[in-house]
Design a protein around this motif. Structure first.
Motif, PDB file in Angstrom:
ATOM      1  N   ALA A  43      -0.830   0.095  -9.383  1.00 17.98           N
ATOM      2  CA  ALA A  43      -1.534  -0.801 -10.317  1.00 17.98           C
ATOM      3  C   ALA A  43      -2.614  -0.114 -11.137  1.00 17.98           C
ATOM      4  N   GLN A  44      -3.013   1.100 -10.721  1.00 22.89           N
ATOM      5  CA  GLN A  44      -4.276   1.680 -11.198  1.00 22.89           C
ATOM      6  C   GLN A  44      -4.284   2.213 -12.622  1.00 22.89           C
ATOM      7  N   LYS A  45      -3.217   1.910 -13.373  1.00 22.04           N
ATOM      8  CA  LYS A  45      -3.193   2.375 -14.753  1.00 22.04           C
ATOM      9  C   LYS A  45      -3.205   1.196 -15.726  1.00 22.04           C
ATOM     10  N   ASN A  46      -2.216   0.335 -15.584  1.00 19.81           N
ATOM     11  CA  ASN A  46      -2.083  -0.762 -16.551  1.00 19.81           C
ATOM     12  C   ASN A  46      -2.431  -2.150 -16.029  1.00 19.81           C
ATOM     13  N   GLN A  95       0.852  -1.182   0.000  1.00 18.53           N
ATOM     14  CA  GLN A  95       0.000   0.000   0.000  1.00 18.53           C
ATOM     15  C   GLN A  95       0.899   1.247   0.000  1.00 18.53           C
ATOM     16  N   GLY A  96       0.267   2.397  -0.085  1.00 14.05           N
ATOM     17  CA  GLY A  96       1.053   3.640  -0.023  1.00 14.05           C
ATOM     18  C   GLY A  96       1.271   4.273  -1.386  1.00 14.05           C
ATOM     19  N   GLY A  97       0.860   3.578  -2.442  1.00 22.12           N
ATOM     20  CA  GLY A  97       0.922   4.163  -3.773  1.00 22.12           C
ATOM     21  C   GLY A  97       2.342   4.340  -4.294  1.00 22.12           C
ATOM     22  N   GLY A  98       2.415   4.860  -5.506  1.00 26.46           N
ATOM     23  CA  GLY A  98       3.714   5.192  -6.078  1.00 26.46           C
ATOM     24  C   GLY A  98       4.414   6.204  -5.186  1.00 26.46           C
ATOM     25  N   SER A  99       3.638   7.155  -4.656  1.00 25.73           N
ATOM     26  CA  SER A  99       4.224   8.209  -3.819  1.00 25.73           C
ATOM     27  C   SER A  99       4.883   7.629  -2.566  1.00 25.73           C
ATOM     28  N   GLY A 100       4.304   6.572  -2.014  1.00 33.00           N
ATOM     29  CA  GLY A 100       4.904   5.917  -0.842  1.00 33.00           C
ATOM     30  C   GLY A 100       6.313   5.446  -1.166  1.00 33.00           C
ATOM     31  N   GLN A 101       6.501   5.004  -2.407  1.00 28.37           N
ATOM     32  CA  GLN A 101       7.829   4.525  -2.812  1.00 28.37           C
ATOM     33  C   GLN A 101       8.831   5.663  -2.993  1.00 28.37           C
ATOM     34  N   PHE A 102       8.309   6.888  -3.181  1.00 30.01           N
ATOM     35  CA  PHE A 102       9.236   8.032  -3.291  1.00 30.01           C
ATOM     36  C   PHE A 102      10.058   8.158  -2.001  1.00 30.01           C
ATOM     37  N   SER A 103       9.421   7.796  -0.862  1.00 28.15           N
ATOM     38  CA  SER A 103      10.206   7.801   0.380  1.00 28.15           C
ATOM     39  C   SER A 103      10.758   6.421   0.730  1.00 28.15           C
ATOM     40  N   THR A 163       7.207  15.770 -13.822  1.00 25.70           N
ATOM     41  CA  THR A 163       6.640  16.014 -12.493  1.00 25.70           C
ATOM     42  C   THR A 163       6.948  14.902 -11.502  1.00 25.70           C
ATOM     43  N   TRP A 164       6.809  13.642 -11.972  1.00 23.64           N
ATOM     44  CA  TRP A 164       6.891  12.540 -11.002  1.00 23.64           C
ATOM     45  C   TRP A 164       8.307  12.272 -10.529  1.00 23.64           C
ATOM     46  N   SER A 165       9.280  12.366 -11.429  1.00 24.38           N
ATOM     47  CA  SER A 165      10.660  12.172 -10.955  1.00 24.38           C
ATOM     48  C   SER A 165      11.105  13.388 -10.150  1.00 24.38           C
ATOM     49  N   TYR A 197      15.107   6.772 -12.007  1.00 23.95           N
ATOM     50  CA  TYR A 197      14.420   7.489 -13.094  1.00 23.95           C
ATOM     51  C   TYR A 197      12.967   7.057 -13.178  1.00 23.95           C
ATOM     52  N   CYS A 198      12.145   7.901 -13.777  1.00 25.33           N
ATOM     53  CA  CYS A 198      10.734   7.571 -13.995  1.00 25.33           C
ATOM     54  C   CYS A 198      10.585   7.180 -15.459  1.00 25.33           C
ATOM     55  N   CYS A 199      10.226   5.927 -15.689  1.00 18.53           N
ATOM     56  CA  CYS A 199      10.250   5.360 -17.040  1.00 18.53           C
ATOM     57  C   CYS A 199       9.202   5.982 -17.958  1.00 18.53           C
ATOM     58  N   ASN A 200       8.097   6.426 -17.378  1.00 20.60           N
ATOM     59  CA  ASN A 200       7.087   7.122 -18.185  1.00 20.60           C
ATOM     60  C   ASN A 200       6.495   8.249 -17.350  1.00 20.60           C
ATOM     61  N   GLU A 201       6.739   9.459 -17.802  1.00 23.00           N
ATOM     62  CA  GLU A 201       6.230  10.630 -17.084  1.00 23.00           C
ATOM     63  C   GLU A 201       4.779  10.871 -17.520  1.00 23.00           C
ATOM     64  N   THR A 202       3.874  10.520 -16.634  1.00 23.47           N
ATOM     65  CA  THR A 202       2.444  10.503 -16.943  1.00 23.47           C
ATOM     66  C   THR A 202       1.890  11.876 -17.314  1.00 23.47           C
ATOM     67  N   VAL A 203       2.382  12.918 -16.652  1.00 20.15           N
ATOM     68  CA  VAL A 203       1.851  14.259 -16.875  1.00 20.15           C
ATOM     69  C   VAL A 203       2.356  14.830 -18.201  1.00 20.15           C
ATOM     70  N   SER A 228      13.545   2.179 -10.896  1.00 23.24           N
ATOM     71  CA  SER A 228      12.645   2.841 -11.843  1.00 23.24           C
ATOM     72  C   SER A 228      11.197   2.877 -11.358  1.00 23.24           C
ATOM     73  N   ASP A 229      10.582   4.042 -11.525  1.00 22.71           N
ATOM     74  CA  ASP A 229       9.142   4.197 -11.324  1.00 22.71           C
ATOM     75  C   ASP A 229       8.475   3.865 -12.657  1.00 22.71           C
ATOM     76  N   MET A 230       7.816   2.723 -12.694  1.00 25.36           N
ATOM     77  CA  MET A 230       7.118   2.321 -13.934  1.00 25.36           C
ATOM     78  C   MET A 230       5.608   2.397 -13.752  1.00 25.36           C
ATOM     79  N   SER A 231       5.167   3.288 -12.865  1.00 24.71           N
ATOM     80  CA  SER A 231       3.742   3.351 -12.536  1.00 24.71           C
ATOM     81  C   SER A 231       2.845   3.437 -13.764  1.00 24.71           C
ATOM     82  N   SER A 232       3.272   4.208 -14.766  1.00 22.18           N
ATOM     83  CA  SER A 232       2.337   4.406 -15.867  1.00 22.18           C
ATOM     84  C   SER A 232       2.724   3.693 -17.160  1.00 22.18           C
ATOM     85  N   ASN A 233       3.744   2.846 -17.127  1.00 22.18           N
ATOM     86  CA  ASN A 233       3.931   1.988 -18.315  1.00 22.18           C
ATOM     87  C   ASN A 233       4.265   0.542 -17.933  1.00 22.18           C
TER      88      ASN A 233
HETATM   89  N1  PLP Z   1       4.557   7.861 -10.450  1.00 22.89           N
HETATM   90  C1  PLP Z   1       3.904   8.071 -11.601  1.00 22.89           C
HETATM   91  C2  PLP Z   1       4.645   7.917 -12.900  1.00 22.89           C
HETATM   92  C3  PLP Z   1       2.543   8.408 -11.593  1.00 22.89           C
HETATM   93  O1  PLP Z   1       1.892   8.625 -12.731  1.00 22.89           O
HETATM   94  C4  PLP Z   1       1.880   8.540 -10.350  1.00 22.89           C
HETATM   95  C5  PLP Z   1       0.466   8.879 -10.290  1.00 22.89           C
HETATM   96  O2  PLP Z   1      -0.193   9.172 -11.261  1.00 22.89           O
HETATM   97  C6  PLP Z   1       2.623   8.337  -9.175  1.00 22.89           C
HETATM   98  C7  PLP Z   1       3.954   7.972  -9.261  1.00 22.89           C
HETATM   99  C8  PLP Z   1       1.988   8.473  -7.840  1.00 22.89           C
HETATM  100  O3  PLP Z   1       1.206   7.370  -7.607  1.00 22.89           O
HETATM  101  P1  PLP Z   1       0.180   7.329  -6.386  1.00 22.89           P
HETATM  102  O4  PLP Z   1      -0.902   8.288  -6.700  1.00 22.89           O
HETATM  103  O5  PLP Z   1      -0.254   5.885  -6.414  1.00 22.89           O
HETATM  104  O6  PLP Z   1       0.930   7.689  -5.170  1.00 22.89           O
END
Ligand code: PLP
Length: 351
Positions: free
Chosen positions: A197-200, A75-83, A105-107, A150-156, A174-179
């Motif tokens: 998990a909430q994207k792919n 749990q804690g989302g991608g953001s939880g992993q930032f810390s 933005t995300w990296s 690095y963030c493999c796919n910058e969602t914004v 690597s943050d692969m949240s969005s790919n």
């Molecule tokens: N990393 C990337 C590439 C994202 O797109 C997002 C959210 O959209 C996050 C991290 C943050 O994820 P979370 O909202 O699950 O904390």
């Protein structure tokens, strides 16, 4: 069951395969004829254990994950992993420092969070805009960094790496949240990969962490895991497997994104994507109308017209504006063709 007429191009939580939703609906009240829902099941029960094991083994199979890697569902989302990443990894070496590539933005957020735990070195000159990946020849990597991030796919911003950074033996994160699972990936090149998990691959609530064994300390049953989200992920992974796995996903995603980029490229400047051709994301396609700054009134018209056709969540991120089409795994070719047709018609009408 009514067929859905809305097409969701949202950046996440995003569209799920229809068959997954139907299966979850069918099993919601009584999973596997047990008389209880997965929502009500003990995470220590053998039934949930089977779901967890199946999810992990599907993940291992689909990404060909080597045996010396752990797969965790947290749990804690991608953001939880930032810390969590710097908390666990930055202190591996005495001078507590890490290298970050900041391409969106995300990296940028991840680098800022890591500064709380150690010294962060941005390895390239600061970018004026997040529209390209600085050439690796311009990076200054620190050989004594604990890891390179690095963030493999910058969602914004719609910037995606189509190569794996070379780190000369330093642990790669690597943050692969969005790919995630949108194409094959050589896991053995990484110390740690994470992805919400909430994207792919499912719904919100669970974050996948794939980590090399020597860098990890726990597994998914340390506390109560996000059971239902794991179950949904299991169904999505099964769907990906039946579809043909990560290679089939890659082909589908290439086909879908090419359809939209071709329209942008051949629009005589009506649709403008600011991202460098070499790193345009297959997952998130941001674009403006008429100029790089966009034409807000016309963009509103575009979004309203799309909504009338059942195409939703196409508004660009608030920090960027304009339009953003997210084409994650569950978005079909037909969905994308509907958007492509609309884009062509809209251009004809307003050029
Ligand atoms: N990393 C990337 C590439 C994202 O797109 C997002 C959210 O959209 C996050 C991290 C943050 O994820 P979370 O909202 O699950 O904390």
């Amino acid at each position: 069951m009514e067929q859905k007429s809305t097409i969701n191009f949202g950046a996440g939580p995003a569209k799920l395969p229809q068959s997954v939703l139907l299966q979850a609906q069918k099993e919601l009240l009584s999973y596997n004829s047990l008389g209880i829902s997965v929502l009500e099941m003990s995470h220590r029960s053998s039934d949930f254990g089977k779901i967890l094991n199946k999810t992990e083994s599907l993940m291992r199979e689909l990404l060909n994950i080597p045996d010396n890697y752990k797969v965790m569902f947290l749990q804690g989302g991608g953001s939880g992993q930032f810390s969590a990443v710097p908390l666990n990894l930055i202190g591996l070496k005495e001078d507590r420092c890490a290298d970050y590539l900041v391409t969106g933005t995300w990296s940028a957020k991840a680098a800022k969070e890591a500064e709380k735990y150690g010294k962060v070195n941005i390895v390239h000159p600061k970018l004026d805009s997040y529209t390209k990946i600085p050439d690796p020849s311009s990076w200054t990597l620190n050989p004594s960094a604990s890891y390179v991030y690095y963030c493999c796919n910058e969602t914004v911003h719609g910037v995606e790496y189509n190569f794996i950074p070379e780190t000369n033996g330093v642990v790669l994160v690597s943050d692969m949240s969005s790919n995630f699972l949108s194409r094959p990936v050589d896991v053995s090149k990484f110390g740690l990969i994470f992805a919400g998990a909430q994207k792919n691959v499912g719904c919100a609530g669970v974050t996948v962490v794939i980590v090399r064994e020597d860098l990890a300390e726990m597994n998914s049953l340390y506390n109560t895991p996000p059971c239902f989200s794991i179950y949904i992920m299991c169904l999505v992974l099964e769907w990906i497997k039946n579809y043909g796995g990560s290679v089939a996903m890659k082909n589908l995603n290439n086909q879908k994104s090419s359809l939209i980029y071709d329209i942008i490229n051949n629009s005589d400047g009506f649709y403008v994507c600011p991202v460098d051709q070499s790193c345009r994301s297959r997952m998130n396609i941001p674009f403006r109308l008429r100029t790089e700054e966009g034409d807000e009134a016309l963009e509103k018209k575009f979004l309203d017209g799309a909504a009338k056709r059942g195409m939703i969540s196409l508004k660009g991120h608030r920090s960027v504006g304009g339009i953003r089409a997210s084409l994650y795994n569950a978005v079909t070719l037909e969905d994308t063709e509907a958007l492509a047709t609309y884009m062509k018609e809209f251009q004809k009408e307003h050029m």
